[in-house]
Write an enzyme that holds these catalytic residues in place. Structure first.
Site, PDB file in Angstrom:
ATOM      1  N   GLU A 290      47.280 -33.007   0.471  1.00 35.07           N
ATOM      2  CA  GLU A 290      46.030 -33.241   0.530  1.00 35.07           C
ATOM      3  C   GLU A 290      45.370 -34.411   1.391  1.00 35.07           C
ATOM      4  O   GLU A 290      44.459 -34.846   1.034  1.00 35.07           O
ATOM      5  CB  GLU A 290      45.262 -33.037  -0.610  1.00 35.07           C
ATOM      6  CG  GLU A 290      45.509 -32.068  -1.793  1.00 35.07           C
ATOM      7  CD  GLU A 290      45.428 -30.556  -1.119  1.00 35.07           C
ATOM      8  OE1 GLU A 290      44.758 -30.395   0.155  1.00 35.07           O
ATOM      9  OE2 GLU A 290      46.157 -29.555  -1.586  1.00 35.07           O
TER      10      GLU A 290
HETATM   11  C1  LIG Z   1      55.127 -30.796  -2.092  1.00 37.69           C
HETATM   12  C2  LIG Z   1      54.166 -30.513  -1.135  1.00 37.69           C
HETATM   13  C3  LIG Z   1      53.258 -29.516  -1.036  1.00 37.69           C
HETATM   14  C4  LIG Z   1      52.586 -29.101  -0.090  1.00 37.69           C
HETATM   15  N1  LIG Z   1      51.545 -28.206  -0.111  1.00 37.69           N
HETATM   16  C5  LIG Z   1      51.084 -27.725   1.280  1.00 37.69           C
HETATM   17  C6  LIG Z   1      50.163 -26.666   1.364  1.00 37.69           C
HETATM   18  O1  LIG Z   1      50.030 -25.916   0.267  1.00 37.69           O
HETATM   19  N2  LIG Z   1      49.711 -26.483   2.446  1.00 37.69           N
HETATM   20  C7  LIG Z   1      49.763 -27.291   3.488  1.00 37.69           C
HETATM   21  O2  LIG Z   1      49.321 -26.798   4.736  1.00 37.69           O
HETATM   22  N3  LIG Z   1      50.480 -28.414   3.480  1.00 37.69           N
HETATM   23  C8  LIG Z   1      51.116 -28.708   2.432  1.00 37.69           C
HETATM   24  N4  LIG Z   1      51.638 -29.724   2.200  1.00 37.69           N
HETATM   25  C9  LIG Z   1      51.757 -30.789   3.501  1.00 37.69           C
HETATM   26  C10 LIG Z   1      51.158 -32.044   3.112  1.00 37.69           C
HETATM   27  O3  LIG Z   1      49.710 -31.914   3.247  1.00 37.69           O
HETATM   28  C11 LIG Z   1      51.633 -32.863   4.374  1.00 37.69           C
HETATM   29  O4  LIG Z   1      52.886 -33.544   4.078  1.00 37.69           O
HETATM   30  C12 LIG Z   1      50.949 -34.223   4.393  1.00 37.69           C
HETATM   31  O5  LIG Z   1      49.517 -33.742   4.832  1.00 37.69           O
HETATM   32  C13 LIG Z   1      51.473 -35.414   5.446  1.00 37.69           C
HETATM   33  O6  LIG Z   1      51.916 -34.561   6.668  1.00 37.69           O
HETATM   34  P1  LIG Z   1      53.490 -35.018   6.805  1.00 37.69           P
HETATM   35  O7  LIG Z   1      54.370 -34.768   6.028  1.00 37.69           O
HETATM   36  O8  LIG Z   1      53.549 -34.285   8.417  1.00 37.69           O
HETATM   37  O9  LIG Z   1      53.493 -36.562   7.279  1.00 37.69           O
HETATM   38  P2  LIG Z   1      53.102 -37.362   8.684  1.00 37.69           P
HETATM   39  O10 LIG Z   1      51.562 -36.786   9.192  1.00 37.69           O
HETATM   40  O11 LIG Z   1      54.098 -37.432   9.443  1.00 37.69           O
HETATM   41  O12 LIG Z   1      52.750 -38.909   8.143  1.00 37.69           O
HETATM   42  C14 LIG Z   1      53.872 -39.733   8.050  1.00 37.69           C
HETATM   43  C15 LIG Z   1      53.112 -41.165   7.557  1.00 37.69           C
HETATM   44  O13 LIG Z   1      52.364 -41.527   8.489  1.00 37.69           O
HETATM   45  C16 LIG Z   1      51.048 -41.711   8.553  1.00 37.69           C
HETATM   46  N5  LIG Z   1      50.144 -41.279   9.464  1.00 37.69           N
HETATM   47  C17 LIG Z   1      50.369 -40.342  10.034  1.00 37.69           C
HETATM   48  N6  LIG Z   1      49.264 -40.153  10.981  1.00 37.69           N
HETATM   49  C18 LIG Z   1      48.762 -41.054  10.729  1.00 37.69           C
HETATM   50  C19 LIG Z   1      47.268 -41.848  11.261  1.00 37.69           C
HETATM   51  N7  LIG Z   1      46.738 -40.898  12.284  1.00 37.69           N
HETATM   52  N8  LIG Z   1      46.865 -42.874  10.940  1.00 37.69           N
HETATM   53  C20 LIG Z   1      47.600 -43.541   9.960  1.00 37.69           C
HETATM   54  N9  LIG Z   1      48.518 -43.046   9.361  1.00 37.69           N
HETATM   55  C21 LIG Z   1      49.195 -41.912   9.948  1.00 37.69           C
HETATM   56  C22 LIG Z   1      51.101 -40.978   7.077  1.00 37.69           C
HETATM   57  O14 LIG Z   1      49.806 -41.627   6.408  1.00 37.69           O
HETATM   58  C23 LIG Z   1      52.344 -41.083   6.440  1.00 37.69           C
HETATM   59  O15 LIG Z   1      52.516 -42.207   5.659  1.00 37.69           O
HETATM   60  C24 LIG Z   1      52.661 -30.055   1.096  1.00 37.69           C
HETATM   61  C25 LIG Z   1      53.514 -31.082   1.162  1.00 37.69           C
HETATM   62  C26 LIG Z   1      54.436 -31.280   0.025  1.00 37.69           C
HETATM   63  C27 LIG Z   1      55.358 -32.454   0.089  1.00 37.69           C
END
Ligand SMILES: Cc1cc2nc3c(=O)[nH]c(=O)nc-3n(C[C@H](O)[C@H](O)[C@H](O)COP(=O)(O)OP(=O)(O)OC[C@H]3O[C@@H](n4cnc5c(N)ncnc54)[C@H](O)[C@@H]3O)c2cc1C
Length: 605
Positions: A443
């Site tokens: 989220e």
């Molecule tokens: C158990 C689980 C359930 C989930 N359920 C859902 C779901 O139901 N539906 C759905 O759509 N998604 C879901 N997700 C996805 C989740 O919302 C994303 O994993 C999350 O938003 C982060 O995206 P990412 O994993 O690609 O990390 P990334 O976006 O790659 O981020 C990696 C790191 O970089 C930082 N970062 C990235 N961009 C920026 C920026 N512009 N400025 C500052 N910092 C930044 C982040 O804070 C993080 O620390 C789920 C994930 C998990 C693990």
């Protein structure tokens, strides 16, 4: 009997004594409810949570979900308890009656959900996630879409999800590549891959309705070009029966650090070129529409973290009362002195009080938010409604991320109280810590919430909403100053609130100047000091409710509770707030090192 999951006395104190929930019940929308009926709801929810959901927690963790050729099986013990949740209609407590729910006041639904989430978050969410899906359809769907999907989602006969994330589009949702092509009959054919989809596939519901973010061919890049589609797992015939299978399949589930019983699915749309979706709302309005679900999911995530922290604290404090180890400090050298429960040791008491101060503060903060949310809808004047809705909107990133981070910290400290036992799989606090970690990731990660706070929320309406928040804190301080014995604590909170005002102004200006990157390097510490100041505000508020009751001669049991409120406020304000003031100094000093260091300077090359 010791309290489990959450301290009922504390919930009662917050909703009835501190936040005066009865005033909300006077509104027409809640005329069927009074304090007694509300109390019955919470008491029954608590009983079901402890008796039926809690025993499935460890088993769910151990067994996890099982992926078998496109299907996902939830832990065996979940089926019977899922049906109990549905039979008792615990799955749609706060959903408005016009959508088919029960319209229970939000703070009462939240108190019930706190017990269910603390007992087994993964299980409870299978039954409730669809409420957000249904709400989007209710707000933006056509009459036919509402009729087709909402009733069965609200009863949880069908599940609901949200499909945003793709391998290259996590925090940056605008980078998604799932495409939609319009068909002559007005439907769309979708193709793409989604990952990490909670409850994307499971065997608890006969159908699953997926809201999917995708870009219609030719639409602009970024978030502006995103539309949202309803993609049912099974098509629904005109008579409401289930039709053919749609071309959306689960291709696997994640093996995770925590919430093992929650299905986190990879989903492929259109591998046979036949994934059909129905546009929800207007084209290119996808982000606006999905935010209806995301904002309430962010509140839910805060509650999830709080429920884990609260449950872990209950376990820790009760263990500390029972675990016999070591002599009292004054008898350290006396081998014949009796060994005592570890709650007698000063360092254990400090740790417990540290946990209690956060759990209490977060409780009050969360229920304060539920009141803002409700008043934002039902308050008498438009001005008051707007005021409350604005505060709620301002504080959404804080309730989501501060509770996530501090909730996890509390779970980790609970492990410490258990010593070696806490590090073993036999101990439930170990699971709470693992389960809680996700709350600062999904989220919207901590970093994303912090950017939202500094980049969007702080300056909204020229900063007047933020100033209203500061003003609300100052009102409590002013009351506290006039209460016998509260002067010193109230002055300390007042200094912190004033300091927060100064630091906010400074970082807010910096975020709009040439050094904006430096400001954003301090955005998460900034969100955290807002949360810390809110904790001090909430604990002071609790103390000013409790203190006069002590003076009026509270009964023995109540005396310990109210005295505990005053001592908790004293502990936090005298021992934690000085650290917070130091962190505010660091934010104001705006060290640029994190921006100035070269990429290679981080080492590891
Ligand atoms: C158990 C689980 C359930 C989930 N359920 C859902 C779901 O139901 N539906 C759905 O759509 N998604 C879901 N997700 C996805 C989740 O919302 C994303 O994993 C999350 O938003 C982060 O995206 P990412 O994993 O690609 O990390 P990334 O976006 O790659 O981020 C990696 C790191 O970089 C930082 N970062 C990235 N961009 C920026 C920026 N512009 N400025 C500052 N910092 C930044 C982040 O804070 C993080 O620390 C789920 C994930 C998990 C693990």
């Amino acid at each position: 009997m010791v309290q489990q999951i959450a301290d009922k006395r504390d919930i009662d104190f917050v909703i009835w004594e501190q936040l005066e929930g009865e005033s909300i019940l006077k509104h027409d929308s809640f005329k069927e409810y009074n304090r007694k009926t509300c109390d019955m709801i919470i008491t029954e929810a608590r009983a079901l949570a402890i008796k039926e959901l809690l025993p499935t927690l460890a088993e769910g963790d151990k067994q996890g979900v099982r992926y078998e050729d496109g299907t996902v099986k939830v832990p065996d013990s979940f089926h019977r308890v899922y049906n109990l949740i549905l039979e008792g209609e615990w799955n749609n407590l706060t959903v408005p009656p016009e959508m088919g729910g029960q319209g229970v006041p939000f703070f009462i639904g939240a108190a019930s959900a706190e017990y269910f989430m603390g007992a087994n978050y993964s299980l409870f969410v299978y039954a409730t996630m669809g409420n957000g899906t249904a709400r989007m359809i209710y707000l933006y769907g056509t009459p036919n879409q509402k009729k087709t999907y909402i009733p069965n989602i609200i009863t949880s006969k069908w599940g609901g999800t949200m499909l945003l994330t793709e391998p290259q589009a996590g925090s940056d949702v605008g980078a998604l590549t799932t495409t939609a092509v319009k068909n002559p009959d007005g439907t769309y054919t979708l193709s793409g891959n989604k990952i990490f989809i909670t409850n994307g596939e499971h065997d608890l519901a006969e159908n699953i309705i997926h809201p999917v973010l995708a870009r219609i061919e030719g639409d602009p890049p970024g978030t502006k070009g995103i539309s949202i589609f309803i993609v049912p797992k099974f098509f629904v015939n005109k008579d409401g029966s289930l039709g053919e299978r749609n071309d959306i399949v689960c291709t696997g589930v994640e093996e995770k650090h925590g919430i093992h019983a929650s299905a986190t699915c990879s989903m492929t749309l259109g591998s046979k070129g036949k994934c059909i979706g129905y546009l929800l709302g207007e084209e290119r309005q996808g982000m606006k529409i999905i935010f209806n679900m995301i904002n309430s999911a962010r509140m839910g995530t805060g509650l999830q973290a709080l429920s884990n922290a609260s449950a872990a604290y209950m376990l820790a404090v009760n263990y500390a009362r029972e675990r016999i180890q070591g002599k009292e400090l004054q008898n350290m050298r006396d081998a014949s002195a009796p060994s005592v429960p570890i709650i007698k040791h000063p360092d254990v008491r400090r740790n417990l009080l540290w946990m209690k101060s956060y759990v209490d503060g977060m409780h009050s903060f969360f229920y304060y938010m539920t009141m803002c949310m409700t008043k934002g809808i039902v308050a008498e004047t438009e001005e008051e409604r707007q005021y409350c809705a604005d505060l709620f909107d301002l504080l959404t990133p804080v309730i989501k991320d501060y509770l996530a981070v501090k909730g996890y910290d509390v779970c980790v400290q609970a492990i410490q109280i258990f010593g070696g036992a806490g590090y073993t799989k036999d101990c439930p606090v170990e699971q709470y810590a693992r389960d809680c970690k996700i709350t600062s990731i999904f989220e919207g990660t901590s970093g994303i919430q912090a950017m939202d706070m500094l980049g969007r929320k702080l300056g909204r309406k020229n900063g007047t909403i933020y100033m209203n928040l500061i003003g609300e804190m100052q009102k409590t301080v002013a009351i506290a100053k006039n209460i016998e014995g509260m002067k010193d604590l109230s002055e300390k909170v007042e200094s912190t609130v004033n300091r927060l005002g100064e630091v906010s102004l400074q970082i807010g200006k910096m975020a709009m100047a040439v050094d904006f990157k430096v400001a954003f390097a301090h955005s998460l510490p900034f969100l955290n000091v807002i949360g810390d100041t809110i904790m001090a505000w909430m604990l002071l508020w609790r103390a000013i409710v409790a203190r006069p009751k002590l003076a009026d001669g509270a009964k023995k049991r109540d005396f310990a509770f109210y005295d505990g409120q005053v001592k908790t406020a004293e502990f936090f304000i005298r021992t934690v707030l000085p650290e917070v003031m130091g962190r505010m100094d660091a934010i104001e000093a705006a060290c640029p090192a994190a921006i100035e260091i070269s990429d290679d300077g981080f080492g590891g090359l």
